[in-house]
Design a protein around this motif. Structure first.
Motif, PDB file in Angstrom:
ATOM      1  N   GLY A 169      -4.776  -9.407  -5.922  1.00 50.14           N
ATOM      2  CA  GLY A 169      -4.635  -8.061  -5.375  1.00 50.14           C
ATOM      3  C   GLY A 169      -4.152  -8.099  -3.941  1.00 50.14           C
ATOM      4  N   ASP A 224       0.323   2.607  -2.790  1.00 50.40           N
ATOM      5  CA  ASP A 224      -0.503   1.416  -2.619  1.00 50.40           C
ATOM      6  C   ASP A 224       0.176   0.214  -3.275  1.00 50.40           C
ATOM      7  OD1 ASP A 224      -0.882   2.004  -5.287  1.00 50.40           O
ATOM      8  OD2 ASP A 224      -3.055   1.737  -5.245  1.00 50.40           O
ATOM      9  N   THR A 270      -9.028  -4.465  -3.362  1.00 48.51           N
ATOM     10  CA  THR A 270      -8.185  -3.274  -3.326  1.00 48.51           C
ATOM     11  C   THR A 270      -7.527  -3.164  -1.955  1.00 48.51           C
ATOM     12  OG1 THR A 270      -9.961  -1.883  -2.483  1.00 48.51           O
ATOM     13  CG2 THR A 270      -9.774  -2.092  -4.895  1.00 48.51           C
ATOM     14  N   ARG A 288       0.019  -5.609  -5.230  1.00 45.89           N
ATOM     15  CA  ARG A 288      -0.592  -5.610  -6.552  1.00 45.89           C
ATOM     16  C   ARG A 288       0.156  -6.530  -7.506  1.00 45.89           C
ATOM     17  NH1 ARG A 288      -1.402   0.723  -7.489  1.00 45.89           N
ATOM     18  NH2 ARG A 288      -0.302   0.084  -9.350  1.00 45.89           N
TER      19      ARG A 288
END
Length: 170
Positions: A35, A82, A54, A26
């Protein structure tokens, strides 16, 4: 090894140099604004362009690359909740004897032979992406340029190493 666009690429010394490791993540963790990897979407003017993906979309993108081209990355690890994604890809020793222009011509032939059609004349594809954009059966393969294919010195085959493979947006 290198850092371009959406990934930092490393040699995998533990695997005797037979693969490379790609680290994506990210933007707030120091990665590009793409991303976990670009996907295709439409901008406010309705043009197809790259959009940041994502973590889940990055996994899908890699599976689509395998499905469409028989080559891609494998998921090694998700870092944190993440924060990052660690991918691995088989190292292909490149044949560096071709000029970029000749390699691009080979890429175009290769894509055509596999039933992909160019999108260079399609007005709803962002102008900056058209020359390296292809489609087949509702699927897009973008960024198909000489920096995202390797001509193997060992078997003479072309390998796509970082295409943006994603369904064409409606």
């Amino acid at each position: 090894m290198t850092s371009r666009g959406e990934a930092v690429v490393f040699w995998d010394d533990a695997d005797a140099g037979e693969r490379v490791i790609k680290l994506r993540g990210r933007e707030e963790n120091g990665f590009d604004t793409t991303g976990f990897g670009c996907i295709l979407g439409r901008n406010a003017r309705g043009l197809i362009e790259f959009q940041p993906g994502t973590l889940a979309q990055a996994v899908i993108r890699e599976s689509l690359c395998w499905e469409q081209f028989g080559f891609g990355c494998t998921i090694e690890e998700v870092i944190g909740e993440d924060a990052g994604l660690l991918l691995a890809q088989r190292w292909i020793r490149p044949d560096t004897t071709l000029s970029p222009r000749t390699l691009q011509h080979r890429i175009s032939q290769w894509m055509n032979e596999r039933g992909w059609e160019p999108l260079r004349e399609r007005p709803d594809v962002s102008v900056s992406l058209r020359n390296h954009a292809w489609h087949r059966d509702g699927m897009g393969a973008f960024d198909a340029n000489e920096t995202n294919f390797i001509l193997s010195a060992e078997d003479g085959a072309l390998y796509p190493i970082d295409l943006v493979v994603w369904p064409l947006p409606e």
